[in-house]
Design a protein around this motif. Structure first.
Motif, PDB file in Angstrom:
ATOM      1  N   UNK A  10      -7.796   3.826   6.871  1.00 25.61           N
ATOM      2  CA  UNK A  10      -9.356   4.369   6.996  1.00 25.61           C
ATOM      3  C   UNK A  10      -9.723   2.682   7.155  1.00 25.61           C
ATOM      4  N   UNK A  11     -10.257   2.226   8.350  1.00 27.12           N
ATOM      5  CA  UNK A  11     -11.164   1.383   7.941  1.00 27.12           C
ATOM      6  C   UNK A  11     -12.712   0.834   8.638  1.00 27.12           C
ATOM      7  N   UNK A  12     -13.654   0.255   8.209  1.00 23.70           N
ATOM      8  CA  UNK A  12     -14.298  -0.074   9.274  1.00 23.70           C
ATOM      9  C   UNK A  12     -14.749  -1.045   9.678  1.00 23.70           C
ATOM     10  N   UNK A  13     -15.003  -0.723  11.078  1.00 25.47           N
ATOM     11  CA  UNK A  13     -15.315  -2.213  11.927  1.00 25.47           C
ATOM     12  C   UNK A  13     -16.365  -2.882  12.067  1.00 25.47           C
ATOM     13  N   UNK A  14     -16.096  -3.992  11.384  1.00 24.39           N
ATOM     14  CA  UNK A  14     -16.914  -4.908  11.357  1.00 24.39           C
ATOM     15  C   UNK A  14     -17.944  -4.362  12.505  1.00 24.39           C
ATOM     16  N   UNK A  20     -12.421  -5.982  20.306  1.00 23.02           N
ATOM     17  CA  UNK A  20     -11.273  -6.872  20.035  1.00 23.02           C
ATOM     18  C   UNK A  20     -10.112  -6.093  19.203  1.00 23.02           C
ATOM     19  N   UNK A  21     -10.762  -5.091  18.212  1.00 23.64           N
ATOM     20  CA  UNK A  21     -10.463  -3.592  17.864  1.00 23.64           C
ATOM     21  C   UNK A  21      -8.950  -3.223  18.225  1.00 23.64           C
ATOM     22  N   UNK A  22     -10.176  -2.876  19.886  1.00 21.43           N
ATOM     23  CA  UNK A  22      -9.008  -2.044  20.535  1.00 21.43           C
ATOM     24  C   UNK A  22      -7.288  -3.529  20.982  1.00 21.43           C
ATOM     25  N   UNK A  23      -8.195  -4.543  21.348  1.00 15.27           N
ATOM     26  CA  UNK A  23      -7.023  -4.915  22.088  1.00 15.27           C
ATOM     27  C   UNK A  23      -5.977  -4.812  20.669  1.00 15.27           C
ATOM     28  N   UNK A  24      -6.395  -5.373  19.693  1.00 16.25           N
ATOM     29  CA  UNK A  24      -5.112  -5.222  18.917  1.00 16.25           C
ATOM     30  C   UNK A  24      -4.447  -3.815  18.411  1.00 16.25           C
ATOM     31  N   UNK A  25      -5.190  -3.802  19.107  1.00 17.43           N
ATOM     32  CA  UNK A  25      -4.544  -1.404  19.055  1.00 17.43           C
ATOM     33  C   UNK A  25      -3.559  -1.938  19.304  1.00 17.43           C
ATOM     34  N   UNK A  43       0.110   5.853  16.209  1.00 17.84           N
ATOM     35  CA  UNK A  43      -1.287   6.486  16.598  1.00 17.84           C
ATOM     36  C   UNK A  43      -2.608   6.110  15.764  1.00 17.84           C
ATOM     37  N   UNK A  44      -3.919   5.256  16.258  1.00 17.29           N
ATOM     38  CA  UNK A  44      -4.694   4.598  16.344  1.00 17.29           C
ATOM     39  C   UNK A  44      -6.165   5.595  16.669  1.00 17.29           C
ATOM     40  N   UNK A  45      -6.817   6.120  16.421  1.00 18.83           N
ATOM     41  CA  UNK A  45      -8.184   5.816  16.388  1.00 18.83           C
ATOM     42  C   UNK A  45      -9.261   5.403  16.379  1.00 18.83           C
ATOM     43  N   UNK A  46     -10.202   5.873  16.911  1.00 22.31           N
ATOM     44  CA  UNK A  46     -11.967   5.813  16.328  1.00 22.31           C
ATOM     45  C   UNK A  46     -12.740   6.127  16.016  1.00 22.31           C
ATOM     46  N   UNK A  47     -13.833   6.580  15.524  1.00 22.31           N
ATOM     47  CA  UNK A  47     -14.383   7.654  15.806  1.00 22.31           C
ATOM     48  C   UNK A  47     -15.645   7.695  16.298  1.00 22.31           C
ATOM     49  N   UNK A  48     -16.663   8.624  16.310  1.00 20.44           N
ATOM     50  CA  UNK A  48     -17.563   9.309  17.920  1.00 20.44           C
ATOM     51  C   UNK A  48     -18.617   7.936  17.604  1.00 20.44           C
ATOM     52  N   UNK A  49     -18.455   7.625  16.218  1.00 20.44           N
ATOM     53  CA  UNK A  49     -19.836   6.491  15.964  1.00 20.44           C
ATOM     54  C   UNK A  49     -19.489   5.010  17.018  1.00 20.44           C
ATOM     55  N   UNK A  50     -17.921   5.155  16.754  1.00 17.79           N
ATOM     56  CA  UNK A  50     -17.174   4.172  16.903  1.00 17.79           C
ATOM     57  C   UNK A  50     -17.365   3.034  15.653  1.00 17.79           C
ATOM     58  N   UNK A  83     -12.026  -5.978  11.321  1.00 14.26           N
ATOM     59  CA  UNK A  83     -12.212  -4.455  10.092  1.00 14.26           C
ATOM     60  C   UNK A  83     -12.406  -4.485   8.345  1.00 14.26           C
ATOM     61  N   UNK A  84     -12.765  -3.473   7.366  1.00 13.18           N
ATOM     62  CA  UNK A  84     -12.635  -3.604   6.293  1.00 13.18           C
ATOM     63  C   UNK A  84     -11.521  -2.648   5.557  1.00 13.18           C
ATOM     64  N   UNK A  85     -10.806  -2.581   5.066  1.00 11.82           N
ATOM     65  CA  UNK A  85      -9.877  -1.282   5.286  1.00 11.82           C
ATOM     66  C   UNK A  85     -10.671  -0.538   3.471  1.00 11.82           C
ATOM     67  N   UNK A  86     -10.601   0.372   4.036  1.00 11.96           N
ATOM     68  CA  UNK A  86     -10.763   1.058   3.103  1.00 11.96           C
ATOM     69  C   UNK A  86     -10.621   1.757   2.086  1.00 11.96           C
ATOM     70  N   UNK A  87      -9.621   2.581   2.780  1.00 11.02           N
ATOM     71  CA  UNK A  87      -8.392   3.639   1.958  1.00 11.02           C
ATOM     72  C   UNK A  87      -7.197   3.157   3.029  1.00 11.02           C
ATOM     73  N   UNK A  88      -5.293   3.387   1.945  1.00 11.11           N
ATOM     74  CA  UNK A  88      -4.748   4.356   2.077  1.00 11.11           C
ATOM     75  C   UNK A  88      -4.137   5.233   1.834  1.00 11.11           C
ATOM     76  N   UNK A  89      -3.222   6.246   2.412  1.00 13.75           N
ATOM     77  CA  UNK A  89      -2.639   6.954   1.722  1.00 13.75           C
ATOM     78  C   UNK A  89      -1.244   7.674   2.444  1.00 13.75           C
TER      79      UNK A  89
END
Length: 133
Positions: A10-14, A20-25, A43-50, A83-89
């Motif tokens: 999970x990462x926060x989008x700058x 640009x994130x969508x293109x990179x995905x 798969x890549x997902x973006x939350x409702x708040x983008x 992005x700013x990486x939050x976590x990797x599980x």
């Protein structure tokens, strides 16, 4: 038999970087699909708040994940200013090499945490034996 590795980050989008994130995905997805035939799902997902991106991957084993980390490294760097990486599980038993690669990735992309979860019970139907009848 090797067990699958399930990966979620999970990462926060700058601010202002969604396009640009969508293109990179799309670029990273196309690259993985073309160069990693062993990869079960990616798969890549973006939350409702983008405002947050989630990556979900299913590898057949730790070797697959190690390959992904090695050849995907240059592609991961493209996300550095986006992005700013939050976590990797990681769910399963990645090799020590993979764990080290994940910690380096998390640091490169913003310093998120890396947590390994070990299987305690369950089953999967991803690798069911084929009937010979």
């Amino acid at each position: 038999m090797a067990e699958p590795i399930y990966y979620v980050d999970r990462s926060d989008l700058r601010e202002g970087k969604l396009a640009e994130v969508k293109d990179a995905m799309r670029d990273l997805t196309a690259f993985a699909e073309a160069h990693e035939p062993q990869l079960i799902a990616y798969h890549f997902f973006v939350d409702e708040a983008e405002s947050m991106m989630t990556t979900l991957a299913v590898h057949p084993d730790s070797a697959s994940m190690e390959l992904h980390m090695e050849i995907g490294g240059p592609k991961f760097r493209a996300f550095g200013g986006l992005i700013r990486m939050r976590s990797i599980d990681v769910y399963g038993r990645p090799s020590p090499v993979v764990v080290d690669q994940l910690r380096q990735k998390a640091e490169m992309l913003g310093g998120g945490t890396v947590t390994i979860h070990t299987l305690q019970a369950g089953f999967n139907r991803l690798h069911r034996p084929q009937s010979t009848a």
